[in-house]
Design an enzyme around this catalytic site. Sequence first.
Site, PDB file in Angstrom:
ATOM      1  CG  ASP A 170      -1.899  -1.181   1.186  1.00 35.02           C
ATOM      2  OD1 ASP A 170      -2.266  -1.611   0.084  1.00 35.02           O
ATOM      3  OD2 ASP A 170      -2.255  -1.687   2.262  1.00 35.02           O
ATOM      4  CD  GLU A 171       5.434   1.319   2.243  1.00 27.56           C
ATOM      5  OE1 GLU A 171       6.439   1.128   1.524  1.00 27.56           O
ATOM      6  OE2 GLU A 171       5.431   1.174   3.476  1.00 27.56           O
TER       7      GLU A 171
END
Lengths: 284, 284, 284, 284
Positions: C228-229
């Site tokens: 999720d980066e």
Amino acid sequence: MQKITILIHCKDQKSIIASVTNYIASIDGNIIYLDQHVDAIENVFFMRLECEFNKQKWDLEAMKNDFKTHLADPLNMTWDMYQQENKPKMALFVSKYDHCLYDILGRYCAGELELEIPLIISNHEDLKPVAERFNIPFFHIPFTKENKETGELEHLDILKKFEVNFIVLARYMQIITPKVIEQYKNKIINIHHSFLPAFPGAKPYHSAFERGVKIIGATSHYVTEGLDEGPIIEQDISRVAHNHSIEDFIMKGRDLERMVLARAIKLHSERKIMVYNNKTVVFS
Amino acid sequence: MQKITILIHCKDQKSIIASVTNYIASIDGNIIYLDQHVDAIENVFFMRLECEFNKQKWDLEAMKNDFKTHLADPLNMTWDMYQQENKPKMALFVSKYDHCLYDILGRYCAGELELEIPLIISNHEDLKPVAERFNIPFFHIPFTKENKETGELEHLDILKKFEVNFIVLARYMQIITPKVIEQYKNKIINIHHSFLPAFPGAKPYHSAFERGVKIIGATSHYVTEGLDEGPIIEQDISRVAHNHSIEDFIMKGRDLERMVLARAIKLHSERKIMVYNNKTVVFS
Amino acid sequence: MQKITILIHCKDQKSIIASVTNYIASIDGNIIYLDQHVDAIENVFFMRLECEFNKQKWDLEAMKNDFKTHLADPLNMTWDMYQQENKPKMALFVSKYDHCLYDILGRYCAGELELEIPLIISNHEDLKPVAERFNIPFFHIPFTKENKETGELEHLDILKKFEVNFIVLARYMQIITPKVIEQYKNKIINIHHSFLPAFPGAKPYHSAFERGVKIIGATSHYVTEGLDEGPIIEQDISRVAHNHSIEDFIMKGRDLERMVLARAIKLHSERKIMVYNNKTVVFS
Amino acid sequence: MQKITILIHCKDQKSIIASVTNYIASIDGNIIYLDQHVDAIENVFFMRLECEFNKQKWDLEAMKNDFKTHLADPLNMTWDMYQQENKPKMALFVSKYDHCLYDILGRYCAGELELEIPLIISNHEDLKPVAERFNIPFFHIPFTKENKETGELEHLDILKKFEVNFIVLARYMQIITPKVIEQYKNKIINIHHSFLPAFPGAKPYHSAFERGVKIIGATSHYVTEGLDEGPIIEQDISRVAHNHSIEDFIMKGRDLERMVLARAIKLHSERKIMVYNNKTVVFS
């Protein structure tokens, strides 16, 4: 007639609404607003009432006693009761940023806020001219690592002297000490310039820019000992794009900060917020 | 246990909330949701309740009779009572646009809607393959100036046969006849592709483009005889700019239409809407 | 005439816009859309062009060679060039949630997406009937700790066979392996059901509920090795209140997920996104 | 270095962007911002440039002459050129409402607006103390049916004397006369308290309440002779519900009016707006 606001919370129990509304009817009150909420997980009941009572018949203290004896104690309630004509006193803490200060004072003068502002406290002298422009007493109380303890004493002293009911940190930028937090529990409102829990702490707009988010936010919350971890009152957001610089983020953020703080002040001063389990119940 | 939803409106009167909550307590019901609204100008009281009752003790008809005798008639209430497990039947009217139809059927299959879709009616055959793809009976009922009367009869016939409770016009593009409106009063939901009351009638996106608005909208409302003048259920908006063409307006509008119609369907099917004075009370 | 989309980024340099527009004019192209962005901190120039060219005179390969020789190489550009009539091929990865899948397929059938969907891949069989309903080939490729390696090989094999240009994880719920990420760099789009960087990882709605936020969000982003980066493409939000349960958060979130993923798919397939420094430039 | 903003519109023509950017390069200017828009229906080209030039080499008049001779006249352009350090002078017209006035003056003092406010004009004396509080000259110019003509003369006189560049009607509530509109074409900004074109004219919040809308709005626009029909600059909205009274609409509307007017002032003063065909092109 006088208008009374009542906030209640207690364990959820059968017929609790009937108990409350029957009690109000029994003392000749007229309910003009009722909202309630049940936290089904925690099994807790919350209620906010606005009622009208005959002014001759009841004074506030007598009514509080009667309410306590006949309703609140038997049902083991936590509660508060306010006369609406009795406006809360709000202390403003500021530092060097002036946009929230101007916004709050503008709303205050325009008659939008049901509260009094007896004083402004700051750790710097920069915003003294703004306070003077609006004829509000300004207290410069330095607050550095070295003089935290005397600063805290001065704070408590002045807050007590002016009978302050709640505190608003309008971009105050300093950590509030535990003793003040304890004495004004759920009565200190902060505006944090991010969409919490994203980007707590310092320089959130820089962090948001760095991460490449497409939306920035602001959050008003009650101050607790955990930094930016207190119960959230209100949040709002604004869209950003790749062509916005950090300065654009900051400028757009100023509008968010103004709005989100102003709404929290309005809600708190109208006694529409209850706190439970580090969360807020916000009645409309 | 069975879950019952009750909708009430009546003249506002003292102790009305206590009367209702006492009654529910008296028949061993447990209130799990209560919301009420007072229209202070019209002096009308609105309430929505969700209660739990013992299934063995009460069937719906018996409860309705008891409610009528002991609460509703004495207080002169207009009311409705529903078993939550009893899902309403929705008829979909479509024409040639398929985006709302796909959206509704997708939500239906994904289990988001508490309703049944026994049939789709259209004045064209274009969307028959979509109905077939989702295994829903499709009725092609032509509806032109010449055959309005037979069309109306066919509509009423099929709606009755399938025991339809409410109708959704998913960009149906035809005027509903007064007789159908009368038989399904406040039970026909339309989606209009503008922010009403701006741009009623045909080609609202073109009118919005022409006017140079910076925001477009969509509106779901109950159908009345006045074109696009019925009680508004839900609205939403989307930003537009000088660099958007009419085609962009239409494409952005499709998302608005989908969302605003889907929310209205959900609210109606969960019995959260009451209509009064051409306006809606929408409980949360 | 043929329509060509060109994406460029390079070091910012004087007269760069003049250089590009002069070049296009010199080969008898007509610019119908131009947008550019300068990252003033990184000193990087980004540009997106849509141009019309005579179809007889230029084929895509010839134009690419000319562009490279006379403009891109001399100015040290990173660039891409696409024929608009040449639609990208998108692979859908799903697991058990069907709401995003229905939404994407509905939009696809309604003609809103300029792309082809040659196949759907899933680690479960649950959504096979949905794929069949829309006549799209469905491949069940189990993907557990034990068979990750064979799963990855199967993925790469099928993606290659179907000449897939980009991948959309429509609530796929599995970690994509580094080898696939490497081969489809900035070509795998994920939808995360929170307002990143708040609440990364599993169960974000539960975390948001626990924290008592007043706004929830969803984020579409390119997949990188950091969970999720990756570069954020699009975000949107929805208001929540104390009376919303976790189930309400999830239901409201489904609409956010649908919208935010659909917008990312549309932007990517229309070649409107450029990635730089883990951030996106999104042209309108 | 000096920063120059250039606004251009003309008939769309081949290589127009190359012509402009080549010209700027030829006089040793550096483009730091460029945005353009083509109205494909009207075949008109719009462009906004921010450039840096050597201060020694060019003064504004010389540059204007050169620009006119070598670029604007040959290409038949309508254009404007501004030095960014040269801030426009804004006259504020107010009546009795003070919320927009406080907001604008607060932003002005907080350094958010690139403009000067040399004076405030009002048809009433009520807001004189606010002007005094902020040390801005206040002119009371009565404006009734009887003295419209002398009022207009006084307006024109004072506006000329203070070299006013544009006028902002901060809830001025009076019709501006055609002669003033003519002299300040596309230079008078009004805030209307509805979502235009819905609810033009008086009492829009009352009309919105009556209609039962679920969203209210505000609109800033340039003043033309048609009431509330001028080119729209900016709009925004706020959700309302059945439990909001007209007073709630008005209070929520005040926030909309503040924001939407402030954004229009900022855009106009930063020369980001172009008007064409009763619509605005608003550059970001």
